[in-house]
Write an enzyme that holds these catalytic residues in place. Structure first.
Site, PDB file in Angstrom:
ATOM      1  N   HIS A  36      54.463  12.551  69.239  1.00 54.90           N
ATOM      2  CA  HIS A  36      53.948  13.544  70.568  1.00 54.90           C
ATOM      3  C   HIS A  36      53.679  12.571  71.917  1.00 54.90           C
ATOM      4  O   HIS A  36      53.999  13.153  72.892  1.00 54.90           O
ATOM      5  CB  HIS A  36      52.365  13.634  70.004  1.00 54.90           C
ATOM      6  CG  HIS A  36      52.422  14.512  68.686  1.00 54.90           C
ATOM      7  ND1 HIS A  36      53.227  15.641  68.470  1.00 54.90           N
ATOM      8  CD2 HIS A  36      52.056  14.449  67.636  1.00 54.90           C
ATOM      9  CE1 HIS A  36      53.158  16.068  67.530  1.00 54.90           C
ATOM     10  NE2 HIS A  36      52.313  15.267  66.876  1.00 54.90           N
ATOM     11  N   ASP A  70      58.041  19.771  65.900  1.00 55.01           N
ATOM     12  CA  ASP A  70      57.155  19.075  66.795  1.00 55.01           C
ATOM     13  C   ASP A  70      57.470  18.850  68.198  1.00 55.01           C
ATOM     14  O   ASP A  70      57.007  19.316  68.933  1.00 55.01           O
ATOM     15  CB  ASP A  70      56.497  17.713  66.272  1.00 55.01           C
ATOM     16  CG  ASP A  70      55.349  17.744  65.327  1.00 55.01           C
ATOM     17  OD1 ASP A  70      54.751  18.831  65.154  1.00 55.01           O
ATOM     18  OD2 ASP A  70      55.055  16.832  64.562  1.00 55.01           O
ATOM     19  N   HIS A 124      60.619  18.707  60.564  1.00 53.17           N
ATOM     20  CA  HIS A 124      59.256  19.139  61.064  1.00 53.17           C
ATOM     21  C   HIS A 124      59.132  18.350  62.343  1.00 53.17           C
ATOM     22  O   HIS A 124      58.471  18.680  63.518  1.00 53.17           O
ATOM     23  CB  HIS A 124      58.191  18.672  60.079  1.00 53.17           C
ATOM     24  CG  HIS A 124      56.728  18.986  60.871  1.00 53.17           C
ATOM     25  ND1 HIS A 124      56.140  20.155  60.832  1.00 53.17           N
ATOM     26  CD2 HIS A 124      55.886  17.963  61.513  1.00 53.17           C
ATOM     27  CE1 HIS A 124      54.989  20.358  61.222  1.00 53.17           C
ATOM     28  NE2 HIS A 124      54.709  19.072  61.938  1.00 53.17           N
ATOM     29  N   HIS A 165      52.311  23.249  66.855  1.00 54.55           N
ATOM     30  CA  HIS A 165      52.999  24.117  66.121  1.00 54.55           C
ATOM     31  C   HIS A 165      53.061  25.709  66.789  1.00 54.55           C
ATOM     32  O   HIS A 165      53.955  26.077  66.522  1.00 54.55           O
ATOM     33  CB  HIS A 165      52.467  23.933  64.665  1.00 54.55           C
ATOM     34  CG  HIS A 165      52.351  22.779  64.180  1.00 54.55           C
ATOM     35  ND1 HIS A 165      51.705  22.588  62.832  1.00 54.55           N
ATOM     36  CD2 HIS A 165      52.893  21.559  64.271  1.00 54.55           C
ATOM     37  CE1 HIS A 165      51.904  21.142  62.606  1.00 54.55           C
ATOM     38  NE2 HIS A 165      52.710  20.542  63.556  1.00 54.55           N
TER      39      HIS A 165
HETATM   40 ZN   LIG Z   1      53.366  18.581  63.529  1.00 54.55          ZN
END
Ligand SMILES: [Zn+2]
Length: 307
Positions: A268, A245, A241, A78
């Site tokens: 991720h 990310d 979001h 973030h």
């Molecule tokens: Zn996040």
């Protein structure tokens, strides 16, 4: 010349780690041109520097973790997203624990911190990684399929689509396109919070994770609905979001990208695989600078917009 950027002055934040629940202090400090972004674990007997690179990412379960010389910093995405959104190239981030504070679960507090310190233009050209041909990573088949792709684009554009099979998520926007040059990161992306499901939270807590998480720093859902009494900040906060990310994960390559990113159910781990795949194909990218700002993508020469 399109110039590199750092902060005008230092700034501090205090909070708790989402997973560790540990109190942590951050000090963001200006850095010389071509320093890049460097985390410094100042709580260790000897401070350890962890410069961001795609290879420094050593764990992508639940959050992006970077490490160097035996030291780690968890949940960097973030803060990195805020740096990407405001175009910060050079920065020291002194940190007193193993995890970046979660603050309100979005990147809005980091944007506010960076903007309060002020952005300083430096006497060095901003270096971009320009994607010259498509690079893609993919995983799973049918309903399990997920993928992420970079394609050439004069600017930086992200497209994300989610598919969670959850009534509260499915009733919101499933797809978002965000163009950094034309859009407004602070207003349109930065406020989107991280989210989680109570059934996972219970399991994570049993494993010593999500100890700092709660309704004041995440959207929390049971099997049917959002539990936060104030509801959502955007109609499509979940997919926004995921864009937030992705911007943070991709900024870990160490330079801003000139590319279009398109992803379906990526996270991720896959975002980091995409960076490594790009770097493994040296003919798929090059480094460019803009001596003449008029040659830069539109919107890139202006300082980041305020709220
Ligand atoms: Zn996040």
């Amino acid at each position: 010349m399109l110039q590199q950027r750092t902060l005008k002055t230092l700034t501090r934040a205090v909070g708790v780690g989402l997973h560790s629940g540990q109190r942590v202090e951050l000090t963001l400090r200006p850095a010389q041109p071509d320093t890049g972004i460097v985390f410094r674990r100042v709580d260790l007997p000897e401070p350890v520097d962890i410069p961001i690179t795609a290879q420094a990412v050593t764990d992508t379960r639940l959050a992006s973790t970077i490490s160097a010389g035996g030291a780690k910093v968890h949940t960097v995405e973030h803060l990195m997203s805020a740096c990407a959104g405001l175009g910060i190239d050079n920065l020291y981030i002194d940190i007193t624990a193993e995890e970046v504070p979660i603050l309100d679960g979005s990147s809005a507090s980091f944007v506010f911190l960076l903007q309060s310190a002020g952005v300083e233009l430096q006497k060095a050209p901003r270096r971009f990684i320009r994607v010259k041909r498509p690079v893609e990573v993919r995983e799973g088949e049918g309903a399990q399929a997920k993928w992420a792709r970079l394609t050439p684009y004069h600017g930086y554009k992200l497209n994300f689509e989610i598919d969670f099979d959850h009534p509260a998520v499915d009733s919101t926007g499933q797809r978002v396109e965000f163009d950094l040059g034309a859009g407004n990161y602070s207003r349109d992306i930065a406020r989107a919070r991280t989210f989680g499901f109570t059934r996972d939270v219970e399991m994570m807590r049993a494993n010593g994770l999500a100890l700092g998480g709660g309704l004041d720093n995440a959207i929390v859902m049971d099997d049917y609905k959002v539990l936060n009494s104030d509801g959502l900040r955007y109609d499509d906060e979940f997919v926004k979001h995921k864009i937030l990310d992705a911007m943070g994960d991709l900024y870990l390559i160490g330079k801003p990208l000139l590319a279009e990113y398109t992803a379906f159910r990526s996270g991720h781990a896959m975002n980091n695989r995409l960076l490594r795949e790009l770097l493994a194909q040296p003919d798929a990218w090059d480094i460019v600078t803009f001596d003449d700002e008029r040659q830069a993508p539109s919107g890139f020469a202006q300082p980041a917009r305020a709220w």
